[in-house]
Design an enzyme around this catalytic site. Structure first.
Site, PDB file in Angstrom:
ATOM      1  N   LYS A  28      10.328   0.842   9.997  1.00 14.74           N
ATOM      2  CA  LYS A  28      10.735  -0.460  10.525  1.00 14.74           C
ATOM      3  C   LYS A  28      11.515  -0.299  11.822  1.00 14.74           C
ATOM      4  CE  LYS A  28      11.917  -3.349   7.293  1.00 14.74           C
ATOM      5  NZ  LYS A  28      12.858  -3.697   6.202  1.00 14.74           N
ATOM      6  N   ARG A  99      18.976  -4.383   7.014  1.00 14.49           N
ATOM      7  CA  ARG A  99      17.648  -4.167   6.441  1.00 14.49           C
ATOM      8  C   ARG A  99      17.376  -2.684   6.211  1.00 14.49           C
ATOM      9  NH1 ARG A  99      13.661  -6.629  10.786  1.00 14.49           N
ATOM     10  NH2 ARG A  99      12.364  -6.956   8.940  1.00 14.49           N
ATOM     11  N   GLY A 108       9.393  -4.396  -0.123  1.00 11.23           N
ATOM     12  CA  GLY A 108      10.134  -5.083  -1.187  1.00 11.23           C
ATOM     13  C   GLY A 108      10.861  -4.158  -2.147  1.00 11.23           C
ATOM     14  N   MET A 110      13.380  -1.963  -1.521  1.00 10.17           N
ATOM     15  CA  MET A 110      14.824  -1.836  -1.326  1.00 10.17           C
ATOM     16  C   MET A 110      15.370  -3.166  -0.850  1.00 10.17           C
ATOM     17  SD  MET A 110      15.115   1.987   0.050  1.00 10.17           S
ATOM     18  CE  MET A 110      13.999   1.663   1.354  1.00 10.17           C
ATOM     19  N   ARG A 372       3.903  -3.339  10.936  1.00  6.82           N
ATOM     20  CA  ARG A 372       3.578  -2.031  10.332  1.00  6.82           C
ATOM     21  C   ARG A 372       2.095  -2.028  10.007  1.00  6.82           C
ATOM     22  NH1 ARG A 372       6.972  -3.639   5.029  1.00  6.82           N
ATOM     23  NH2 ARG A 372       5.678  -5.367   4.390  1.00  6.82           N
ATOM     24  N   HIS A 490       4.282 -11.114  -4.024  1.00  6.52           N
ATOM     25  CA  HIS A 490       4.520  -9.741  -4.491  1.00  6.52           C
ATOM     26  C   HIS A 490       3.307  -9.202  -5.239  1.00  6.52           C
ATOM     27  CE1 HIS A 490       5.985  -6.717  -7.424  1.00  6.52           C
ATOM     28  NE2 HIS A 490       6.641  -6.291  -6.358  1.00  6.52           N
ATOM     29  N   SER A 798     -17.688  30.946  -9.630  1.00  4.18           N
ATOM     30  CA  SER A 798     -17.288  29.546  -9.702  1.00  4.18           C
ATOM     31  C   SER A 798     -15.934  29.515 -10.396  1.00  4.18           C
ATOM     32  CB  SER A 798     -18.329  28.745 -10.489  1.00  4.18           C
ATOM     33  OG  SER A 798     -17.864  27.431 -10.651  1.00  4.18           O
ATOM     34  N   CYS A 865     -15.171  24.466 -10.020  1.00  5.62           N
ATOM     35  CA  CYS A 865     -15.783  23.450 -10.878  1.00  5.62           C
ATOM     36  C   CYS A 865     -14.782  22.842 -11.858  1.00  5.62           C
ATOM     37  CB  CYS A 865     -16.971  24.022 -11.628  1.00  5.62           C
ATOM     38  SG  CYS A 865     -16.539  25.371 -12.726  1.00  5.62           S
ATOM     39  N   TYR A 885     -18.187  25.453  -1.830  1.00  2.00           N
ATOM     40  CA  TYR A 885     -18.360  24.093  -2.347  1.00  2.00           C
ATOM     41  C   TYR A 885     -17.293  23.754  -3.390  1.00  2.00           C
ATOM     42  CZ  TYR A 885     -20.367  26.151  -6.580  1.00  2.00           C
ATOM     43  OH  TYR A 885     -20.542  26.866  -7.731  1.00  2.00           O
TER      44      TYR A 885
HETATM   45  P1  ADP Z   1      11.295  -5.755   3.501  1.00  2.11           P
HETATM   46  O1  ADP Z   1      11.372  -4.324   3.897  1.00  2.11           O
HETATM   47  O2  ADP Z   1      11.432  -5.969   2.048  1.00  2.11           O
HETATM   48  O3  ADP Z   1      10.140  -6.438   4.120  1.00  2.11           O
HETATM   49  P2  ADP Z   1      12.956  -6.870   5.562  1.00  2.11           P
HETATM   50  O4  ADP Z   1      14.048  -6.033   6.059  1.00  2.11           O
HETATM   51  O5  ADP Z   1      11.720  -6.907   6.388  1.00  2.11           O
HETATM   52  O6  ADP Z   1      12.615  -6.434   4.078  1.00  2.11           O
HETATM   53  O7  ADP Z   1      13.525  -8.315   5.369  1.00  2.11           O
HETATM   54  C1  ADP Z   1      12.852  -9.294   4.677  1.00  2.11           C
HETATM   55  C2  ADP Z   1      12.771 -10.565   5.441  1.00  2.11           C
HETATM   56  O8  ADP Z   1      14.033 -11.001   5.845  1.00  2.11           O
HETATM   57  C3  ADP Z   1      12.002 -10.460   6.743  1.00  2.11           C
HETATM   58  O9  ADP Z   1      10.632 -10.563   6.543  1.00  2.11           O
HETATM   59  C4  ADP Z   1      12.515 -11.636   7.494  1.00  2.11           C
HETATM   60  O10 ADP Z   1      11.837 -12.803   7.113  1.00  2.11           O
HETATM   61  C5  ADP Z   1      13.947 -11.710   7.049  1.00  2.11           C
HETATM   62  N1  ADP Z   1      14.810 -11.131   8.071  1.00  2.11           N
HETATM   63  C6  ADP Z   1      15.236  -9.863   8.176  1.00  2.11           C
HETATM   64  N2  ADP Z   1      16.003  -9.699   9.270  1.00  2.11           N
HETATM   65  C7  ADP Z   1      16.050 -10.891   9.869  1.00  2.11           C
HETATM   66  C8  ADP Z   1      16.677 -11.370  11.066  1.00  2.11           C
HETATM   67  N3  ADP Z   1      17.384 -10.575  11.852  1.00  2.11           N
HETATM   68  N4  ADP Z   1      16.509 -12.665  11.373  1.00  2.11           N
HETATM   69  C9  ADP Z   1      15.773 -13.469  10.575  1.00  2.11           C
HETATM   70  N5  ADP Z   1      15.179 -13.091   9.455  1.00  2.11           N
HETATM   71  C10 ADP Z   1      15.299 -11.818   9.096  1.00  2.11           C
HETATM   72 MG    MG Z   2       9.778  -6.752   5.892  1.00  2.87          MG
END
Ligand code: ADP
Ligand code: MG
Ligand code: MG
Length: 908
Positions: A28, A99, A108, A110, A372, A490, A798, A865, A885
């Site tokens: 990220k 984040r 999702g 962490m 990503r 999710h 083999s 094998c 192989y």
């Molecule tokens: P994950 O790794 O679980 O996707 P993120 O760190 O991407 O977690 O955060 C999840 C969500 O939080 C992002 O998709 C975004 O919508 C919101 N978010 C994170 N940072 C910001 C920010 N600086 N401003 C606005 N929204 C944010």
């Molecule tokens: Mg995210």
């Protein structure tokens, strides 16, 4: 010594890091930096490196804060300057998000905290500055909730417990008589904050922190801590991500999607993650923040008009209702949409891969928050790689490397039979979240899915919505069905990542967890009832729907052809019957590397003749029984040779302990006695006498052929006669006779003498000859070590890596379940050596045997094998060990072909 840099800033189209620094900045952080560098609007911020995560685990909170404080304070100043706001200031406050971001994306897994920096004074300042008290208080209540959950451990620990904050929200909504969060007034939100804080105090005994810096350090360390939470650990285990990697922490200026009707937040994919189609798609919500879109609480709306119309059709919603109630972003905020569309194209072209993006629109202004490489199904992986190759975006090597071999597995399993589908009774329809055909029994809880799977049952996990806690149960079910949540929920995202069939957002289903039922209209389905899911159409069916075999065609076939061009290793299949051989052939096998003859002994009533042979008193009796088997074996080989049409076929002589073939129950023994016209006691005594205390190390393999040469004679005769008969039809035959379980070269010499004598005899009888090779399995460590002696007699080796692993480790394959899981848990073993070849031990023996064998016979053909032949990292090992192989089960042939290409390409 240069000072270690622990914090990297980004913002205003500049960045100290870049996209290549994933290891240090996490995926990220690296991409946030890179997006800045290519001019994409990203809120400014900074990344604390993954190395600091390791430091956190040795120094603890206090130590690590001391270490990074000066750099963090300086970086925060930079953000304040760009934003022209001040962190902690009540008149002009800067709020940030904290984040997580690991090297490999763990969506999702962490924790993220938004709106950090708010307290009772700052919230008033924010309200005044933005002239929007509702927004300020909505942000505040979200912050207290997230911070409480993540940093102060308010999150419920078991599935029975409700989230205390959600309970409070529900209570307040009820008191006020409103349904949606967005209907809550400013006063309601103030009430929420008050009750939230009281709950925190009650549960933790601590006051909610008011100092923004204290909040920040708490959040940063909580992100580091979350690296070791249960779901992150499980996710890493499932995806082979090492624990040492650690996570980075991104601190970033907030932008707000919750500022009213001209604000929004959303997630999108540059191509379809389920099918691979080149269609920009995604979901958004007006006046929302963070994970609202994927949480499944409000119904997210589609980004494009096209997507929105498709969605409405699936849901049975009319165009006018759609346009008024669920309009697309394209319709609602055309300017922001146009910019988003341009940016998504830019990002895909720049990163040259399908992107999964997150964005927020604050008062009409678009901000990108993440990009990503998007998770995708096996089918999408193949299509996207081949499309991008055709578009000239990537070259052939990249296209081949883009597809993970193991992911092909999804394309090789059966699909619903279209005739059966037409007749099936439809329960309802949801979104086609992750393709595939799944049939199983309904369960409602993830831990039930685990329990039932342990009992060998197939389940469909049915949930209102899933959460990261359900991960394990999701992996163990055949398919996943949810009543809520869209294509980016999710359940949908995780299922696609796992290649698991998923239907999400089936809104007609009324799921009752308490009574464990699903009700649709007047019909009710209970736990344990069978249902079928079509993840490609979203349709849910009653009962079990018949399936048919998958095929390698279209893009998949093209990819396989490309892979074969790059690969050095050939791929053969382990196949015992013409039917298996046909499947293997369809999947591109270049021969049969292992035909286990004993499997033929169980067909029809042959077992009787086999038992007669085993229970006979003497050689004469054995020969009589073997004579009955001869025509049957010959017929099998004819079928196999004809199917393989000149491709090599390695036939292994009888291998298992004889005890495996005899009857073990009294009734069967009595039948056998009647058949053989002897008394029950005679049979019983014989069977008892055959029992061994350690059959895997007992009378088996070439020890059988060396003690009862007549068995080898019969099998050789069947093989050579079959080969001649097929050759007479004008079909080429290429046969390799393989002697199992050789430990010394003399064992092989003796067997080879028998084989050669019989072959000569048969040639004379038919007045015709055919080429055949005689080789051996290398599956006993002694054979590997003395391979130079063995190679003098053997035409080929083999590697039987199942037995070789068993004998090298001294682990009984049949008893390993007692300790292997514990060894894996404790880290004594890093992986199961029966699945992934043990390169340092077993692999060393393989290398040594190849080396010694070829020192005697430079052209000695070597293959593998064991089960490892279809496992990608083991295939890579085989490439490096110089094997000719690999041979694997028919369904893994394409996986092995692609893995062989990867190995060759990575070596280039
Ligand atoms: P994950 O790794 O679980 O996707 P993120 O760190 O991407 O977690 O955060 C999840 C969500 O939080 C992002 O998709 C975004 O919508 C919101 N978010 C994170 N940072 C910001 C920010 N600086 N401003 C606005 N929204 C944010
Ligand atoms: Mg995210
Ligand atoms: Mg073996």
């Amino acid at each position: 010594m240069p000072k270690t840099k622990r914090v990297y800033t980004f913002g205003n189209k500049q960045a100290e890091g870049n996209g290549k620094m994933r290891e240090l900045l996490g995926g990220k952080g690296a991409n946030l930096a890179e997006m800045n560098l290519i001019g994409i609007p990203v809120p400014p911020g900074f990344t604390i490196t993954t190395e600091v995560c390791a430091e956190y685990y040795t120094l603890g909170k206090e130590g690590v804060v001391k270490l990074i404080k000066p750099e963090v304070e300086a970086a925060m100043k930079g953000v304040e300057q760009i934003m022209n706001m001040k962190f902690g200031d009540s008149a002009n406050p800067l709020l940030v998000s904290v984040r997580s971001g690991a090297r490999a994306s763990m969506p999702g897994m962490m924790d993220t905290i938004l709106n950090l920096g708010l307290n009772d004074e700052v919230v008033e300042g924010l309200a005044k500055k933005m002239n929007n008290p509702r927004f300020a208080w909505d942000s505040y209540r979200r912050f207290v909730q997230m911070y409480g959950d993540v940093v102060m451990d308010m999150k419920p620990q078991s599935k029975e417990d409700e989230d205390p904050f959600e309970e409070i929200i529900d209570a307040v909504k009820k008191e006020k008589g409103v349904k949606l969060d967005t209907d809550l007034t400013t006063d309601d939100l103030k009430e929420l904050v008050k009750r939230f804080k009281a709950a925190v105090k009650k549960v933790t005994g601590k006051d909610f922190p008011t100092d923004p810096w204290e909040q920040l350090w708490g959040a940063v360390c909580a992100v580091f801590s979350s690296w070791m939470n249960e779901r992150a650990i499980l996710y890493r285990k499932l995806n082979n991500i090492p624990a040492e990697w650690g996570t980075a922490v991104n601190v970033q200026s907030m932008v707000f999607g919750n500022m009213g009707e001209t604000s929004a937040t959303g997630v999108a994919f540059t191509r379809d993650a389920a099918t691979g189609e080149d269609i920009f798609n995604g979901e958004y919500l007006v006046n929302a923040q963070g994970e609202d879109v994927v949480a499944g609480i409000r119904t997210p709306q589609e980004i494009t008009i096209e997507g929105s119309r498709r969605w409405a059709e699936l849901q049975g919603i009319s165009e006018s209702e759609r346009a008024t109630k669920y309009p697309s972003l394209e319709e609602v905020m055309p300017a922001a949409f146009t910019e988003l569309n341009e940016i998504q194209q830019h990002l895909e072209e720049y990163f040259k891969d399908m992107q999964d993006i997150e964005f927020t629109i604050q008062s009409g202004k678009l901000w990108m928050l993440q990009t990503r490489s998007g998770k995708r199904t096996g089918a999408a992986m193949v299509k996207i790689a081949m499309d991008m190759l055709a578009e000239g975006m990537i070259d052939a090597k990249t296209a081949v490397l883009r597809v993970e071999p193991a992911k092909l597995d999804e394309l090789l399993h059966p699909v619903f039979d279209s005739a059966a589908l037409k007749k099936a009774i439809i329960i309802s329809k949801g979104l086609p979240a992750s393709p595939g055909a799944a049939t199983g029994q309904i369960v409602f809880f993830a831990d039930d899915a685990e329990k039932w799977a342990a009992e060998g049952k197939k389940t469909i996990l049915v949930r209102i919505e899933t959460s990261p806690e359900d991960l394990k149960g999701m992996t163990l079910s055949e398919g996943i069905l949810t009543a809520r949540g869209g294509m980016t929920s999710h359940a949908a995202v995780v299922a696609r990542g796992m290649g698991k069939c998923c239907v999400s957002g089936a809104g007609d289903l009324v799921i009752d967890y308490k009574n464990r039922t699903i009700t649709v209209g007047t019909k009710t389905y209970k736990e344990g009832d069978w249902i079928s899911l079509n993840g490609s159409t979203g349709v849910i069916y009653e009962g079990k729907v018949a399936t048919k075999d998958a095929e390698v065609s279209g893009d998949f076939a093209k990819l396989m052809e490309l892979a074969d061009e790059f690969a050095h290793l050939k791929v053969r299949a382990n196949a015992d019957t013409p039917r298996d051989a046909k499947t293997a052939f369809r999947f591109g096998a270049q021969g049969i590397g292992l035909c286990r003859t004993e499997h033929m002994f169980f067909e029809g009533d042959r077992i009787k003749a086999v038992r007669e042979m085993i229970l006979a008193d003497d050689e004469e009796g054995r020969r009589k029984a073997l004579a009955k088997l001869l025509p049957m074996q010959r017929g099998d080989f004819e079928g196999l040779f004809e199917t393989m049409n000149g491709h090599p076929v390695t036939v292994r002589l009888l291998d298992p302990p004889l005890h495996e073939f005899v009857p073990h129950f009294e009734k069967e023994m009595r039948d056998m006695a009647a058949e053989m016209k002897v008394s029950y006691e005679v049979i019983k005594n014989k069977v008892d006498a055959l029992a061994e205390s350690n059959p895997m190390l007992g009378h088996r393999g070439c020890r059988l052929g060396n003690t009862y040469p007549e068995i080898t004679e019969m099998q050789t005769r069947a093989i050579i006669e079959a080969a001649l008969n097929i050759k007479k039809k004008g079909i080429d035959v290429h046969v390799e006779i393989m002697v199992p379980l050789v430990g010394t070269h003399r064992e092989l010499r003796a067997q080879k003498a028998v084989i050669d004598a019989v072959a000569q005899e048969v040639f004379a009888e038919h007045n015709m000859i055919i080429d055949y090779a005689v080789g051996t399995m290398i599956e006993i460590p002694r054979a590997a070590v003395t391979a130079n002696q063995i190679a003098e007699v053997a035409d080929f080796f083999s590697f039987g890596t199942n037995d070789l692993t068993q004998m090298t480790f001294g682990y009984s394959r049949d008893d390993v379940a007692k300790f292997l899981p514990i060894y894996l848990e404790k880290g004594i073993l890093k992986y199961d050596p029966f699945q992934i070849i043990d390169v340092n031990g077993v692999g060393q023996l393989v290398r040594e045997a190849v080396f010694k064998g070829r020192s005697v016979k430079p052209q000695l053909k070597c293959g593998i094998c064991g089960e490892h032949g279809g496992e990608p990292t083991s295939v890579e090992f085989c490439h490096y060990a110089g094997l000719n192989y690999v041979s694997c089960s028919p369904y893994r042939v394409p996986i092995a072909r692609l893995a062989a290409a990867h190995a060759a390409l990575k070596q280039q």
